[in-house]
Design a protein around this motif. Structure first.
Motif, PDB file in Angstrom:
ATOM      1  N   UNK A  84      -3.892  13.160  15.730  1.00 36.84           N
ATOM      2  CA  UNK A  84      -3.981  12.536  17.051  1.00 36.84           C
ATOM      3  C   UNK A  84      -5.180  13.087  17.786  1.00 36.84           C
ATOM      4  N   UNK A  85      -6.035  12.185  18.215  1.00 36.81           N
ATOM      5  CA  UNK A  85      -7.149  12.602  19.056  1.00 36.81           C
ATOM      6  C   UNK A  85      -6.843  12.097  20.457  1.00 36.81           C
ATOM      7  N   UNK A  86      -6.750  13.028  21.391  1.00 36.35           N
ATOM      8  CA  UNK A  86      -6.357  12.668  22.745  1.00 36.35           C
ATOM      9  C   UNK A  86      -7.564  12.810  23.663  1.00 36.35           C
ATOM     10  N   UNK A  87      -7.919  11.724  24.331  1.00 38.23           N
ATOM     11  CA  UNK A  87      -9.023  11.805  25.293  1.00 38.23           C
ATOM     12  C   UNK A  87      -8.465  12.405  26.573  1.00 38.23           C
ATOM     13  N   UNK A  88      -9.036  13.495  27.010  1.00 39.87           N
ATOM     14  CA  UNK A  88      -8.502  14.174  28.187  1.00 39.87           C
ATOM     15  C   UNK A  88      -9.375  13.982  29.418  1.00 39.87           C
ATOM     16  N   UNK A  89     -10.655  13.623  29.245  1.00 37.75           N
ATOM     17  CA  UNK A  89     -11.512  13.460  30.407  1.00 37.75           C
ATOM     18  C   UNK A  89     -12.674  12.531  30.070  1.00 37.75           C
ATOM     19  N   UNK A  90     -12.963  11.639  31.017  1.00 37.50           N
ATOM     20  CA  UNK A  90     -14.124  10.765  30.868  1.00 37.50           C
ATOM     21  C   UNK A  90     -14.938  10.908  32.150  1.00 37.50           C
ATOM     22  N   UNK A  91     -16.225  11.189  32.003  1.00 38.77           N
ATOM     23  CA  UNK A  91     -17.098  11.343  33.166  1.00 38.77           C
ATOM     24  C   UNK A  91     -18.035  10.142  33.217  1.00 38.77           C
ATOM     25  N   UNK A  92     -18.092   9.504  34.388  1.00 40.46           N
ATOM     26  CA  UNK A  92     -18.979   8.346  34.518  1.00 40.46           C
ATOM     27  C   UNK A  92     -19.765   8.459  35.817  1.00 40.46           C
ATOM     28  N   UNK A 141      -8.792   9.028  31.697  1.00 40.60           N
ATOM     29  CA  UNK A 141      -8.425   9.304  30.306  1.00 40.60           C
ATOM     30  C   UNK A 141      -8.856   8.192  29.362  1.00 40.60           C
ATOM     31  N   UNK A 142      -9.673   7.259  29.843  1.00 46.01           N
ATOM     32  CA  UNK A 142     -10.267   6.269  28.949  1.00 46.01           C
ATOM     33  C   UNK A 142     -11.471   5.689  29.678  1.00 46.01           C
ATOM     34  N   UNK A 143     -12.347   5.050  28.927  1.00 41.90           N
ATOM     35  CA  UNK A 143     -13.551   4.477  29.553  1.00 41.90           C
ATOM     36  C   UNK A 143     -13.173   3.344  30.503  1.00 41.90           C
ATOM     37  N   UNK A 180     -20.946   5.561  31.368  1.00 35.98           N
ATOM     38  CA  UNK A 180     -20.091   6.679  30.943  1.00 35.98           C
ATOM     39  C   UNK A 180     -21.009   7.742  30.359  1.00 35.98           C
ATOM     40  N   UNK A 181     -20.978   8.952  30.908  1.00 33.30           N
ATOM     41  CA  UNK A 181     -21.931   9.974  30.469  1.00 33.30           C
ATOM     42  C   UNK A 181     -21.299  11.030  29.561  1.00 33.30           C
ATOM     43  N   UNK A 182     -19.984  11.189  29.625  1.00 35.17           N
ATOM     44  CA  UNK A 182     -19.375  12.229  28.792  1.00 35.17           C
ATOM     45  C   UNK A 182     -17.913  11.874  28.546  1.00 35.17           C
ATOM     46  N   UNK A 183     -17.470  12.130  27.319  1.00 32.73           N
ATOM     47  CA  UNK A 183     -16.056  11.943  26.979  1.00 32.73           C
ATOM     48  C   UNK A 183     -15.577  13.233  26.335  1.00 32.73           C
ATOM     49  N   UNK A 209      -9.400  21.606  18.278  1.00 30.79           N
ATOM     50  CA  UNK A 209     -10.819  21.244  18.351  1.00 30.79           C
ATOM     51  C   UNK A 209     -11.037  20.410  19.611  1.00 30.79           C
ATOM     52  N   UNK A 210     -12.063  20.779  20.368  1.00 28.05           N
ATOM     53  CA  UNK A 210     -12.420  20.037  21.579  1.00 28.05           C
ATOM     54  C   UNK A 210     -13.758  19.381  21.325  1.00 28.05           C
ATOM     55  N   UNK A 211     -13.832  18.080  21.544  1.00 24.41           N
ATOM     56  CA  UNK A 211     -15.068  17.344  21.290  1.00 24.41           C
ATOM     57  C   UNK A 211     -15.629  16.860  22.618  1.00 24.41           C
ATOM     58  N   UNK A 212     -16.890  17.124  22.877  1.00 20.38           N
ATOM     59  CA  UNK A 212     -17.518  16.604  24.092  1.00 20.38           C
ATOM     60  C   UNK A 212     -18.834  15.942  23.707  1.00 20.38           C
ATOM     61  N   UNK A 213     -19.209  14.963  24.518  1.00 25.45           N
ATOM     62  CA  UNK A 213     -20.479  14.311  24.245  1.00 25.45           C
ATOM     63  C   UNK A 213     -20.456  12.839  24.597  1.00 25.45           C
TER      64      UNK A 213
END
Lengths: 161, 359
Positions: free
Chosen positions: A10-18, A72-74, A102-105, A157-161
């Motif tokens: 499960x990959x959970x999106x925790x933050x979206x920056x726009x 939590x989503x785009x 959207x600049x970061x997820x 694992x935390x993925x950002x970008x």
């Protein structure tokens, strides 16, 4: 893990920056006075406005630039940004909702195993960098995707970008 | 006619900032007693860094730290064990700022920096301990032979590596805790009453705050191992008394670890012979899998060999799973006025607020 075994991760999106722009000057004092759920940071020249649904925090500058975080989503990020733009319109500003991007997820994922970070780093140079004096995780950069992974010994694992 | 800059070599001169920085790098190398080749490498890194666009216009404070970072990188590349804490204390620098400059330097100059070797760090860290010679401050029973302490501390640190106490942790508290236990175990009669704080004071080193936690984790591992050693089962060991038997535990650690901690695939416990020479070092290069031991602990049985944060997890706020209505959001839904009203103050509220704030 076998190549054949089917383990769903499960990959959970925790933050979206726009970000978006309002194409007009914003009077921060007026927003702080007439807006609810607002924090006015006069020393740094910005206003924080929090929305309940979706649960996002917007940072507003007088130039009209707005950054929204917490979605939590785009799609949710876009919806929240539009809601914020409407709120600013209602306050009397000539807002035009433009340059939305959207600049970061940020997403998190858990591996079903622990990871020996020193060995992992040794075998994944130069992408992996591990400085235990600074941070307990390995920083793994994937340049083509402009993504950064923080890999912890617990398998998280935390993925950002 | 010849231009002034061409005749006097003005362009070949180094700027004052660069000269000062190079001197600082050289002084740091002298204080740390580094070989000459290290100094040359560090100076060349510093010259490259200062001329790089990312560092050319940074503050003087950062340029001072840049020199320290170049020395630090050089030491790491030559496997010379020095910690960031040492460099920061020599430069009177904040560790956060040093860390940011170091990471920028690594990225902008594309430097490959190998990992710090714990084994080498043990030797250099113990060099600074003042327990190896008779002095007025150190009572006679506390003085110990340096080689013995170093050897035993290295074994303790290896044990820590094998039992997940090292991964993701700052190295110095682990070395401090390992050194303390090793020193105590060499003459337990006289030293069991000495606390970690007193030990660090006598040794003339700082006590890093996480060292107490590392000590606790070490003792837990040792107690579990002791429960598998036949001639120790008759004793009711606790965190004090297990220290007396550290020598035996380290001697048979491969066998004891195998018996004291279980694997998820249900290997047989207890009756196995000591390991047939399987390496005591951590599993396969590739840093890949250990099957998760499961978070449950069987009562009275061996517990899984897992990182301590998985054995005793802190409570975490779980984010609610997205509901079906949330996942149906497209971002372009119409927004009604009533939804926006909740984010705006009414006229009376505005009056009251402006009176209260008096802007």
């Amino acid at each position: 893990m076998d190549a054949d075994s089917d383990v769903a991760l499960d990959i959970l999106i925790t933050n979206v920056v726009c970000v978006f722009r309002t194409r007009c000057h914003l009077n921060l004092r007026k927003i702080a006075l007439e807006g609810a759920n607002v924090i006015y940071k006069r020393d740094v020249g910005k206003v924080l406005m929090k929305l309940r649904k979706p649960r996002i925090t917007a940072t507003i500058w007088s130039s009209g630039k707005v950054i929204c975080t917490g979605a939590t989503s785009e799609e949710e990020a876009k919806f929240g940004a539009r809601r914020l733009a409407r709120s600013l319109q209602k306050l009397g500003f000539q807002v035009i909702f433009t340059d939305f991007k959207v600049v970061n997820v940020l997403a998190v994922c858990n591996m079903p195993f622990e990871i020996r970070l020193p060995e992992f780093t040794k075998n994944n140079r130069p992408h992996a960098s591990y400085e235990p004096e600074l941070h307990p995780a390995v920083c793994y950069r994937i340049k083509p995707l402009r993504a950064t992974l923080q890999i912890f010994s617990t398998g998280s694992i935390t993925v950002t970008g | 006619e010849v231009a002034y800059s061409q005749s006097t070599g003005q362009k070949e001169q180094l700027s004052r900032c660069l000269q000062r920085g190079i001197r600082r790098v050289q002084d740091l190398c002298k204080v740390l007693q580094l070989p000459r080749v290290f100094e040359e490498t560090a100076v060349s890194y510093f010259q490259r860094a200062v001329q790089h666009s990312a560092f050319h216009l940074v503050s003087l404070e950062k340029k001072e730290l840049l020199g320290g970072c170049c020395v630090f990188v050089t030491c790491r590349q030559h496997n010379w064990p020095v910690t960031m804490g040492t460099i920061c204390s020599l430069l009177y620098a904040k560790q956060e700022l040093f860390a940011s400059v170091y990471l920028s330097l690594q990225k902008e100059l594309e430097l490959s920096v190998p990992a710090l070797s714990l084994a080498d760090l043990v030797k250099t860290h113990l060099n600074s301990f003042r327990l190896f010679q008779h002095t007025d401050d150190v009572p006679a029973p506390f003085v110990e032979d340096k080689e013995k302490v170093v050897a035993r501390t290295m074994q303790m640190v290896e044990l820590a590596s094998e039992t997940w106490l090292v991964t993701g942790r700052h190295p110095v508290p682990i070395v401090t805790a390992a050194a303390f236990l090793s020193w105590q175990s060499l003459q337990p009669g006289a030293r069991l009453s000495c606390t970690l704080g007193r030990f660090c004071k006598l040794a003339g080193v700082d006590l890093p705050p996480p060292a107490h936690l590392r000590l606790k984790e070490f003792l837990e591992i040792l107690l579990r191992m002791a429960s598998q050693l036949a001639w120790l089962r008759v004793f009711k060991l606790d965190k004090k008394t297990v220290v007396k038997h550290i020598g035996d535990l380290l001697q048979h650690r491969i066998f004891l670890l195998k018996n004291a901690f279980c694997q998820e695939d249900g290997e047989e416990q207890g009756a196995e012979a000591p390991s047939e020479g399987s390496p005591s070092s951590p599993p396969a290069a590739g840093g890949v899998a250990q099957e998760k031991g499961g978070k449950r602990q069987r009562e009275g049985g061996p517990r899984p060999l897992l990182p301590p944060c998985l054995i005793n997890p802190r409570k975490r706020l779980r984010t609610a799973a997205p509901s079906p209505s949330d996942s149906a959001i497209t971002g372009d839904e119409p927004i009604s006025d009533s939804e926006i009203e909740q984010y705006l103050r009414g006229p009376e509220e505005i009056r009251a607020f402006s009176k209260a704030k008096a802007w």
